[in-house]
Enzyme design. Structure first.
Site, PDB file in Angstrom:
ATOM      1  N   ASP A 266       0.725  -1.252   0.021  1.00  0.00           N
ATOM      2  CA  ASP A 266      -0.050  -0.244  -0.108  1.00  0.00           C
ATOM      3  C   ASP A 266       0.796   1.036   0.056  1.00  0.00           C
ATOM      4  O   ASP A 266       0.099   2.401   0.553  1.00  0.00           O
ATOM      5  CB  ASP A 266      -1.049  -0.135   1.121  1.00  0.00           C
ATOM      6  CG  ASP A 266      -2.257  -0.576   0.973  1.00  0.00           C
ATOM      7  OD1 ASP A 266      -2.637  -0.805  -0.298  1.00  0.00           O
ATOM      8  OD2 ASP A 266      -2.816  -1.111   1.925  1.00  0.00           O
TER       9      ASP A 266
ATOM     10  N   LYS B 236      -0.324   4.747  -1.283  1.00  0.00           N
ATOM     11  CA  LYS B 236      -1.200   5.353  -0.550  1.00  0.00           C
ATOM     12  C   LYS B 236      -0.644   6.856   0.004  1.00  0.00           C
ATOM     13  O   LYS B 236      -1.335   7.748   0.314  1.00  0.00           O
ATOM     14  CB  LYS B 236      -1.871   4.604   0.561  1.00  0.00           C
ATOM     15  CG  LYS B 236      -2.836   3.724   0.226  1.00  0.00           C
ATOM     16  CD  LYS B 236      -3.624   2.992   1.370  1.00  0.00           C
ATOM     17  CE  LYS B 236      -4.542   1.862   0.965  1.00  0.00           C
ATOM     18  NZ  LYS B 236      -5.469   1.236   1.867  1.00  0.00           N
TER      19      LYS B 236
ATOM     20  N   HIS C  57      -3.794   4.169  -6.029  1.00  0.00           N
ATOM     21  CA  HIS C  57      -2.602   3.695  -5.007  1.00  0.00           C
ATOM     22  C   HIS C  57      -1.706   2.655  -5.841  1.00  0.00           C
ATOM     23  O   HIS C  57      -0.635   2.380  -5.320  1.00  0.00           O
ATOM     24  CB  HIS C  57      -3.069   3.705  -3.758  1.00  0.00           C
ATOM     25  CG  HIS C  57      -3.592   2.333  -3.421  1.00  0.00           C
ATOM     26  ND1 HIS C  57      -4.837   2.085  -3.616  1.00  0.00           N
ATOM     27  CD2 HIS C  57      -2.733   1.211  -2.869  1.00  0.00           C
ATOM     28  CE1 HIS C  57      -4.916   0.781  -3.024  1.00  0.00           C
ATOM     29  NE2 HIS C  57      -3.847   0.059  -2.804  1.00  0.00           N
TER      30      HIS C  57
ATOM     31  N   HIS D 115      -2.180  -6.105  -6.408  1.00  0.00           N
ATOM     32  CA  HIS D 115      -2.772  -6.918  -5.073  1.00  0.00           C
ATOM     33  C   HIS D 115      -4.082  -6.420  -4.811  1.00  0.00           C
ATOM     34  O   HIS D 115      -4.964  -7.345  -4.070  1.00  0.00           O
ATOM     35  CB  HIS D 115      -2.146  -6.422  -3.666  1.00  0.00           C
ATOM     36  CG  HIS D 115      -2.341  -4.817  -3.334  1.00  0.00           C
ATOM     37  ND1 HIS D 115      -1.676  -3.879  -4.048  1.00  0.00           N
ATOM     38  CD2 HIS D 115      -3.214  -4.500  -2.570  1.00  0.00           C
ATOM     39  CE1 HIS D 115      -1.847  -2.826  -3.270  1.00  0.00           C
ATOM     40  NE2 HIS D 115      -3.095  -3.024  -2.503  1.00  0.00           N
ATOM     41  N   HIS D 116      -4.771  -5.815  -5.879  1.00  0.00           N
ATOM     42  CA  HIS D 116      -6.367  -5.706  -5.881  1.00  0.00           C
ATOM     43  C   HIS D 116      -6.983  -6.330  -7.359  1.00  0.00           C
ATOM     44  O   HIS D 116      -7.949  -6.175  -7.524  1.00  0.00           O
ATOM     45  CB  HIS D 116      -6.647  -4.119  -5.842  1.00  0.00           C
ATOM     46  CG  HIS D 116      -6.530  -3.491  -4.508  1.00  0.00           C
ATOM     47  ND1 HIS D 116      -7.672  -4.060  -3.474  1.00  0.00           N
ATOM     48  CD2 HIS D 116      -5.761  -2.568  -4.002  1.00  0.00           C
ATOM     49  CE1 HIS D 116      -7.300  -3.251  -2.302  1.00  0.00           C
ATOM     50  NE2 HIS D 116      -6.107  -2.399  -2.570  1.00  0.00           N
TER      51      HIS D 116
ATOM     52  N   ASP E  36      -4.307  -9.586   2.281  1.00  0.00           N
ATOM     53  CA  ASP E  36      -4.938  -8.048   2.430  1.00  0.00           C
ATOM     54  C   ASP E  36      -6.470  -8.251   2.648  1.00  0.00           C
ATOM     55  O   ASP E  36      -6.879  -7.402   3.610  1.00  0.00           O
ATOM     56  CB  ASP E  36      -4.511  -7.456   1.292  1.00  0.00           C
ATOM     57  CG  ASP E  36      -5.000  -5.918   1.070  1.00  0.00           C
ATOM     58  OD1 ASP E  36      -4.954  -5.519   2.481  1.00  0.00           O
ATOM     59  OD2 ASP E  36      -5.386  -5.343   0.150  1.00  0.00           O
TER      60      ASP E  36
END
Length: 359
Positions: free
Chosen positions: A227, A230, A255, A281-282, A310
């Site tokens: 992250d 961010k 991000h 990761h998303h 996550d």
């Protein structure tokens, strides 16, 4: 023993016979040829003098008091410092069996009695020539062994230096990654704790998948920065209480791309993996994720692992818009689904590894 560095070296011969007349005769033969001599008059004395003097050749009688010629031969051959000394047996034996016993004991050559001077000296020269070659070979082997040991020590030193250098580089990259992660903690303490838990959970899942220790360690570092992008998200969005507007959600989703850009361009395998994790990761297994709607195995494995780790921690953490869920409820959401989350979002193998950990 021959000393090859000294050309004037005179070979040393031990003469062992219980007859002093024969000893004197043999000594005169040898000294006439320029050899040095020592004398023994029984088998026990012959063994002791061989051990003490280590002559270049032993000339001995078959039948002697205290120890026979065969006993002397066996004693010499059993000593690692003496076993290669040539032995000429003086004997009147002509039987095949007796000679076989002598050869089996370690006798190098025979000389029949009465002794023929010319024949004996020819045998002596041949044996000494063989001994000299044996000594040269042993000396050469010792030099090679010394050289190998020296080179081995040098290689071990270089290897230790390379290992230390790699360790320093590894620690440097790990420190860089950890310091990048600290940036997130300054912005949001909850995010700081979240990335540490995601790192730990990612390691556990990778281990359950059977990945090697190097991969597990690298992923642990890479997950810390998932992250990191961010830091570029405005506080009013990052720390907002309540739901995002469409525009805010769009900015928040960036991000992933920002984090990958921050980590790109490195030659470090740690930062290269961290770049992939930050970007993917998303992403979701069914293609419904972001930023690039990747699906299935087009998503790097490290991205698939961190995605699940996550999501697990996000569900377990209290937010302004939701309470912290229990482990059981979180487990059920990930494996059975709810209104927002579906098992199809996750790689089946990764989800299976997760369930094995948390059953």
């Amino acid at each position: 023993m021959f000393q090859t560095s000294v050309n004037s070296y005179k070979p040393h011969i031990l003469i062992a016979d219980d007859s002093r007349g024969i000893v004197q005769l043999l000594r005169s033969f040898c000294e006439h040829e320029g050899y040095r001599t020592s004398e023994a008059y029984d088998g026990f004395q012959a063994i002791q003098m061989t051990q003490t003097l280590q002559p270049d050749l032993v000339m001995l009688d078959m039948n002697m008091p205290k120890a026979s010629g065969l006993d002397v031969t066996k004693a010499i051959r059993s000593d690692t410092h003496l076993f290669d000394i040539p032995i000429i047996m003086l004997t009147g034996l002509t039987g095949r069996e007796e000679r076989l016993k002598a050869v089996s004991a370690g006798v190098s050559d025979f000389q029949n009695k009465p002794v023929d001077r010319e024949e004996l000296m020819l045998r002596v020269r041949n044996m000494l020539r063989m001994k000299k070659m044996s000594d040269l070979l042993q000396e050469h082997n010792r030099e090679l062994e010394d050289l190998v040991q020296q080179r081995t020590r040098e290689l071990e030193k270089v290897l230790a230096e390379v290992t230390e250098a790699n360790r320093s580089i590894h620690e440097g990259y790990a420190e860089t990654i950890n310091r990048l992660a600290v940036v997130s903690e300054y912005r949001d303490e909850d995010t700081g704790m979240h990335i540490k838990r995601v790192s730990l959970n990612s390691r556990e899942i990778a281990s359950a998948l059977g990945m090697d220790s190097g991969y597990v360690e690298n992923l642990g570092y890479a997950a810390v920065t998932h992250d990191i992008g961010k830091v570029a998200i405005p506080d009013q969005i990052l720390l907002k209480n309540g739901s995002f507007t469409d525009l805010e959600r769009s900015l928040m989703m960036k991000h992933t791309v920002i984090g990958a850009q921050m980590l790109s361009g490195s030659n470090s395998p740690y930062l290269n993996m961290a770049e992939k994790v930050a970007l993917t990761h998303h992403e979701r297994w069914d293609g419904s994720g972001y930023p690039n709607q990747l699906f299935g195995e087009t998503i790097p494995l490290e991205g698939r692992i961190v995605s699940l780790a996550d999501q697990y921690d996000a569900l377990r953490t209290q937010r302004t818009y939701k309470p912290a869920f229990s482990h059981k409820k979180t487990y059920d959401i990930l494996t059975l689904g709810d209104q927002r989350t579906s098992p199809e979002h996750f790689c089946p193998e990764v989800l299976s590894a997760f369930t094995r950990i948390h059953l």
